[in-house]
Design a protein around this motif. Structure first.
Motif, PDB file in Angstrom:
ATOM      1  N   MET A   1      19.858  31.666  35.675  1.00  0.00           N
ATOM      2  CA  MET A   1      21.060  32.325  35.166  1.00  0.00           C
ATOM      3  C   MET A   1      21.159  33.722  35.752  1.00  0.00           C
ATOM      4  SD  MET A   1      21.380  31.680  31.088  1.00  0.00           S
ATOM      5  CE  MET A   1      21.889  30.105  30.487  1.00  0.00           C
ATOM      6  N   ASP A   2      22.375  34.154  35.958  1.00  0.00           N
ATOM      7  CA  ASP A   2      22.571  35.553  36.317  1.00  0.00           C
ATOM      8  C   ASP A   2      23.038  36.300  35.057  1.00  0.00           C
ATOM      9  OD1 ASP A   2      25.380  35.241  35.989  1.00  0.00           O
ATOM     10  OD2 ASP A   2      25.681  34.849  38.117  1.00  0.00           O
ATOM     11  N   ILE A   3      23.258  37.566  35.187  1.00  0.00           N
ATOM     12  CA  ILE A   3      23.579  38.402  34.036  1.00  0.00           C
ATOM     13  C   ILE A   3      24.872  37.960  33.334  1.00  0.00           C
ATOM     14  CG2 ILE A   3      24.798  40.209  35.324  1.00  0.00           C
ATOM     15  CD1 ILE A   3      23.229  42.243  33.535  1.00  0.00           C
ATOM     16  N   GLU A   4      25.873  37.558  34.104  1.00  0.00           N
ATOM     17  CA  GLU A   4      27.136  37.105  33.509  1.00  0.00           C
ATOM     18  C   GLU A   4      26.957  35.778  32.777  1.00  0.00           C
ATOM     19  OE1 GLU A   4      30.045  38.596  33.004  1.00  0.00           O
ATOM     20  OE2 GLU A   4      29.175  40.388  33.895  1.00  0.00           O
ATOM     21  N   GLN A   5      26.135  34.905  33.319  1.00  0.00           N
ATOM     22  CA  GLN A   5      25.876  33.633  32.653  1.00  0.00           C
ATOM     23  C   GLN A   5      25.128  33.842  31.338  1.00  0.00           C
ATOM     24  OE1 GLN A   5      23.949  31.972  36.142  1.00  0.00           O
ATOM     25  NE2 GLN A   5      25.515  30.364  36.270  1.00  0.00           N
ATOM     26  N   VAL A   6      24.177  34.774  31.333  1.00  0.00           N
ATOM     27  CA  VAL A   6      23.468  35.099  30.088  1.00  0.00           C
ATOM     28  C   VAL A   6      24.464  35.611  29.058  1.00  0.00           C
ATOM     29  CG1 VAL A   6      21.804  36.683  29.011  1.00  0.00           C
ATOM     30  CG2 VAL A   6      21.218  35.513  31.147  1.00  0.00           C
ATOM     31  N   HIS A  54      16.361  41.835  36.466  1.00  0.00           N
ATOM     32  CA  HIS A  54      17.127  41.721  35.225  1.00  0.00           C
ATOM     33  C   HIS A  54      16.253  41.146  34.119  1.00  0.00           C
ATOM     34  CE1 HIS A  54      20.891  42.891  36.977  1.00  0.00           C
ATOM     35  NE2 HIS A  54      20.707  42.041  37.975  1.00  0.00           N
ATOM     36  N   ARG A  55      16.436  41.696  32.919  1.00  0.00           N
ATOM     37  CA  ARG A  55      15.645  41.241  31.786  1.00  0.00           C
ATOM     38  C   ARG A  55      16.457  41.362  30.500  1.00  0.00           C
ATOM     39  NH1 ARG A  55      14.054  46.533  32.437  1.00  0.00           N
ATOM     40  NH2 ARG A  55      14.037  47.749  30.513  1.00  0.00           N
ATOM     41  N   ARG A  69       4.062  34.164  26.636  1.00  0.00           N
ATOM     42  CA  ARG A  69       3.430  35.162  27.508  1.00  0.00           C
ATOM     43  C   ARG A  69       2.262  34.580  28.276  1.00  0.00           C
ATOM     44  NH1 ARG A  69       3.451  39.703  22.807  1.00  0.00           N
ATOM     45  NH2 ARG A  69       5.721  39.880  22.665  1.00  0.00           N
ATOM     46  N   GLU A  70       1.530  33.677  27.642  1.00  0.00           N
ATOM     47  CA  GLU A  70       0.406  33.023  28.319  1.00  0.00           C
ATOM     48  C   GLU A  70       0.897  32.038  29.381  1.00  0.00           C
ATOM     49  OE1 GLU A  70      -2.129  31.229  25.375  1.00  0.00           O
ATOM     50  OE2 GLU A  70      -2.540  33.166  24.430  1.00  0.00           O
ATOM     51  N   ARG A  71       2.012  31.400  29.113  1.00  0.00           N
ATOM     52  CA  ARG A  71       2.510  30.342  29.989  1.00  0.00           C
ATOM     53  C   ARG A  71       3.373  30.835  31.147  1.00  0.00           C
ATOM     54  NH1 ARG A  71       5.652  24.940  27.919  1.00  0.00           N
ATOM     55  NH2 ARG A  71       5.590  23.890  29.913  1.00  0.00           N
ATOM     56  N   TYR A  72       4.146  31.892  30.918  1.00  0.00           N
ATOM     57  CA  TYR A  72       5.109  32.358  31.916  1.00  0.00           C
ATOM     58  C   TYR A  72       4.877  33.830  32.282  1.00  0.00           C
ATOM     59  CZ  TYR A  72       7.615  28.193  30.387  1.00  0.00           C
ATOM     60  OH  TYR A  72       7.956  26.910  30.067  1.00  0.00           O
ATOM     61  N   PRO A  73       4.646  34.117  33.543  1.00  0.00           N
ATOM     62  CA  PRO A  73       4.480  35.510  33.954  1.00  0.00           C
ATOM     63  C   PRO A  73       5.753  36.340  33.768  1.00  0.00           C
ATOM     64  CG  PRO A  73       4.019  33.994  35.794  1.00  0.00           C
ATOM     65  CD  PRO A  73       4.432  33.170  34.626  1.00  0.00           C
ATOM     66  N   ALA A  74       6.896  35.677  33.615  1.00  0.00           N
ATOM     67  CA  ALA A  74       8.180  36.369  33.444  1.00  0.00           C
ATOM     68  C   ALA A  74       8.433  36.769  31.986  1.00  0.00           C
ATOM     69  CB  ALA A  74       9.318  35.479  33.938  1.00  0.00           C
ATOM     70  N   VAL A  75       7.493  36.492  31.093  1.00  0.00           N
ATOM     71  CA  VAL A  75       7.619  36.872  29.682  1.00  0.00           C
ATOM     72  C   VAL A  75       6.503  37.859  29.359  1.00  0.00           C
ATOM     73  CG1 VAL A  75       7.695  36.069  27.298  1.00  0.00           C
ATOM     74  CG2 VAL A  75       8.617  34.623  29.117  1.00  0.00           C
ATOM     75  N   MET A  94      13.171  32.359  35.744  1.00  0.00           N
ATOM     76  CA  MET A  94      12.964  31.177  34.912  1.00  0.00           C
ATOM     77  C   MET A  94      14.121  30.187  35.075  1.00  0.00           C
ATOM     78  SD  MET A  94      11.523  33.127  31.544  1.00  0.00           S
ATOM     79  CE  MET A  94      10.626  31.745  30.876  1.00  0.00           C
ATOM     80  N   GLU A  95      13.871  28.952  34.716  1.00  0.00           N
ATOM     81  CA  GLU A  95      14.888  27.906  34.760  1.00  0.00           C
ATOM     82  C   GLU A  95      15.992  28.206  33.753  1.00  0.00           C
ATOM     83  OE1 GLU A  95      15.016  25.305  36.877  1.00  0.00           O
ATOM     84  OE2 GLU A  95      13.227  26.123  37.844  1.00  0.00           O
TER      85      GLU A  95
END
Length: 123
Positions: A1-6, A54-55, A69-75, A94-95
Motif C-alpha cells: 500500500m502507498d500512503i493514499e491507499q492507507v 512511510h510508517r 515485532r518478532e516476526r516482521y522487521p517492519a514492525v 509489508m503485503e
C-alpha cells in the motif's frame, strides 16, 4: 500500500474520522473519538532521524505487538507512543493484505473497549 491507499482504506471503515491534533505531519484516525492509528506524512517534528520510509503507529494488544515485532522487521516499538500497546509499522515493506488486516485489528481492538451501547453501532 502507498500512503493514499492507507488513508483511503482507513477512512472506508465504518465511523472512522481523521484529524491532525499533533501537527501537519501526522493524521490521527479515530473511532468514537479514540485514536487507533496515526499516519506519519513525512518530515516535520515526527521525523525519526531523517527516516524517509512511510510508517504509521497503531494500537494492538501487548502480546500481538510482541508477536509482530518478532516476526516482521517492519514492525517496531512505537517511537512516540506507549511501546507496550503501540507499534510503528513501515507499511511499504509489508503485503497490502497484512497492512489492511493490522489496521482493521487496531480498529476492532478500540471498538471492543467501548461501552456496549456504543459498540453495537459497529458490529
Amino acid at each position: 500500500m502507498d500512503i493514499e491507499q492507507v488513508r483511503d482504506y482507513t477512512l472506508s471503515i465504518n465511523g472512522v474520522t481523521e484529524d491532525q491534533p499533533f501537527g501537519d505531519d501526522v493524521i490521527a484516525y479515530r473511532i468514537e473519538g479514540k485514536i487507533f492509528l496515526c499516519l506519519w506524512l513525512g518530515g516535520g517534528r515526527h521525523d525519526i532521524k531523517g527516516d524517509t520510509e512511510h510508517r504509521f503507529a497503531l494500537k494492538l494488544a501487548p502480546a500481538r505487538n510482541e508477536e509482530l515485532r518478532e516476526r516482521y522487521p517492519a514492525v517496531l516499538p512505537a517511537w512516540h507512543w506507549n511501546k507496550k500497546h503501540w507499534s510503528d509499522v513501515y507499511y511499504g515493506q509489508m503485503e497490502d493484505d497484512l497492512v489492511a488486516g493490522l489496521i482493521k485489528e487496531s480498529y476492532d481492538l478500540v471498538i471492543s473497549k467501548l461501552p456496549k451501547a456504543i459498540r453495537q453501532k459497529y458490529i
